[in-house]
Write an enzyme that holds these catalytic residues in place. Structure first.
Site, PDB file in Angstrom:
ATOM      1  N   LYS A 103       0.862  -1.185   0.000  1.00  0.00           N
ATOM      2  CA  LYS A 103       0.000   0.000   0.000  1.00  0.00           C
ATOM      3  C   LYS A 103       0.896   1.231   0.000  1.00  0.00           C
ATOM      4  CE  LYS A 103      -3.557   2.418   2.589  1.00  0.00           C
ATOM      5  NZ  LYS A 103      -4.536   2.352   3.684  1.00  0.00           N
ATOM      6  N   LYS A 120      -2.088  -1.563  -3.961  1.00  0.00           N
ATOM      7  CA  LYS A 120      -2.959  -0.393  -3.918  1.00  0.00           C
ATOM      8  C   LYS A 120      -2.136   0.873  -4.028  1.00  0.00           C
ATOM      9  CE  LYS A 120      -5.882   2.005  -0.657  1.00  0.00           C
ATOM     10  NZ  LYS A 120      -6.264   2.142   0.705  1.00  0.00           N
TER      11      LYS A 120
HETATM   12  C1  PBG Z   1      -7.534   3.404   5.550  1.00  0.00           C
HETATM   13  C2  PBG Z   1      -7.765   3.243   4.100  1.00  0.00           C
HETATM   14  C3  PBG Z   1      -7.493   4.167   3.065  1.00  0.00           C
HETATM   15  C4  PBG Z   1      -7.975   3.600   1.900  1.00  0.00           C
HETATM   16  C5  PBG Z   1      -8.484   2.348   2.229  1.00  0.00           C
HETATM   17  N1  PBG Z   1      -8.315   2.132   3.599  1.00  0.00           N
HETATM   18  C6  PBG Z   1      -6.957   5.536   3.069  1.00  0.00           C
HETATM   19  C7  PBG Z   1      -5.686   5.912   3.615  1.00  0.00           C
HETATM   20  O1  PBG Z   1      -4.765   5.111   3.788  1.00  0.00           O
HETATM   21  O2  PBG Z   1      -5.595   7.101   3.913  1.00  0.00           O
HETATM   22  C8  PBG Z   1      -7.950   4.265   0.556  1.00  0.00           C
HETATM   23  C9  PBG Z   1      -9.054   3.918  -0.338  1.00  0.00           C
HETATM   24  C10 PBG Z   1      -9.293   4.830  -1.473  1.00  0.00           C
HETATM   25  O3  PBG Z   1      -8.625   5.848  -1.702  1.00  0.00           O
HETATM   26  O4  PBG Z   1     -10.248   4.510  -2.190  1.00  0.00           O
HETATM   27  N2  PBG Z   1      -6.286   3.037   6.005  1.00  0.00           N
HETATM   28 ZN    ZN Z   2      -5.788   3.861   8.080  1.00  0.00          ZN
END
Ligand code: PBG
Ligand code: ZN
Length: 321
Positions: free
Chosen positions: A191, A244
């Site tokens: 991520k 992601k």
């Molecule tokens: C929370 C989370 C996030 C997303 C999914 N779970 C955001 C972040 O890390 O700030 C992003 C999903 C998206 O942008 O559609 N940790």
């Molecule tokens: Zn988070």
């Protein structure tokens, strides 16, 4: 001369030699459930996406049920936030109640529960904060409690998105100790710290109130490290791994798919919003661009695609058949 055009000469022949197909069963749709009653709040930066209160969420559940996609990914938005994200592991928290409601009404809808503290912390970070530092090991027990609480409520798959080190093994151990040996973990393994998440932070009300997430989410310049993250999550017991965002990371998807593990890819909020904005201006054909994007993600090696386009795409795929 090779006559490549022979196999492009008709719709039927193109259909026959098509290498990649997106199927409805590849798709997972994210939903946002909020406290309160009679709420259906549009998310301004994500046209077509809403926050629902539990009493209104049926509207979207019936669509998901009819669509024949694989399931939903649930995010809860609590009204109370605190330093230790107590709402995240409260058996009567918003997400737990929403999961119970969905399971009761639609036992066949697969529920993937996002596990992270950022929607529940007063500071908006994904872990416990001390002196403006995000503490790794102190966060693990809270994530574990959250995972167990969501599994107890009926979540089918646990999806940790926090990026703390060691969280997959900590969560696996906690699930097993509490009798959830058969609950799979879909880990957000690679991520990246991405600017494409900002519309989501409006939707989930989870923007950090100081600093950024770069001390825990990955540097987008790093491809080899991404594979080390994925391998580590597999070794810690993840059943499904994730990359992601999607479209700027197709190289990572391709590499990760070579590990021959079930691979999910999150086509994130900013990727969705860009398509919607251009389509609303009449600058692109939304259906064609979405199907092209989803096919590219699949072609790169994704098995599962989490996308805000899922319900539209399910309809469009049916039209294409
Ligand atoms: C929370 C989370 C996030 C997303 C999914 N779970 C955001 C972040 O890390 O700030 C992003 C999903 C998206 O942008 O559609 N940790
Ligand atoms: Zn988070």
């Amino acid at each position: 001369m090779q006559r490549f055009r022979r196999l492009r000469s008709s719709k039927n022949i193109r259909r026959m030699v098509r290498e990649t197909r997106v199927d409805k069963s590849d798709l997972i749709y994210p939903i946002f459930v909020t406290e309160g009653e009679n709420i259906k709040n549009p998310v301004d930066s994500m046209p077509g996406i809403f926050q629902y209160s539990i009493d209104r969420v049926d509207e979207i559940l019936s669509e998901i049920d009819k669509s024949k996609i694989s399931g939903l990914l649930i995010f809860g938005i609590p009204s109370h936030k605190d330093e230790l994200a107590t709402g995240a592991y409260d058996d009567n928290g918003i997400t737990q109640r929403a999961v119970r409601f969905i399971k009761e009404k639609y036992p066949d809808i697969l529920i993937v529960a996002d596990v992270c503290l950022c929607e529940y912390t007063s500071h908006g970070h994904c872990g416990v904060v001390h002196n403006h530092k995000i503490l790794n090991d102190e966060t693990l027990p809270l994530l574990s409690k959250m995972a167990v609480s969501l599994a107890k409520s009926g979540a089918d798959i646990i999806a940790p998105s926090d990026m703390m080190d060691g969280r997959v093994s900590a969560i696996r151990e906690a699930l097993d100790e509490n009798g959830f040996i058969d609950t799979p973990i879909m880990s957000y393994s690679a991520k990246f710290a991405s600017a494409y998440y900002s519309p989501f932070r409006d939707a989930a009300e989870s923007a950090p109130c100081f600093g950024d997430r770069k001390t825990y989410q990955m540097d987008y310049a790093n491809g080899k490290e991404a594979i080390r993250e994925v391998i580590d999550d597999i070794n810690e017991g993840a059943d499904i791994v994730m990359v992601k965002p999607a479209l700027a990371y197709l190289d990572i998807i391709k590499e990760a798919s070579k590990l021959d593990y079930p691979l999910a890819v999150y086509n994130v909020s900013g990727e969705y919003s860009m398509v919607k904005a251009a389509a609303q201006n009449g600058w692109i054909d939304e259906k064609k661009v979405v199907l092209e994007n989803l096919t590219a993600i699949k072609r790169a090696g994704a098995d599962i695609i989490i996308t805000y386009h899922a319900l539209d795409a399910a309809k469009w795929l049916e039209e294409e058949e």
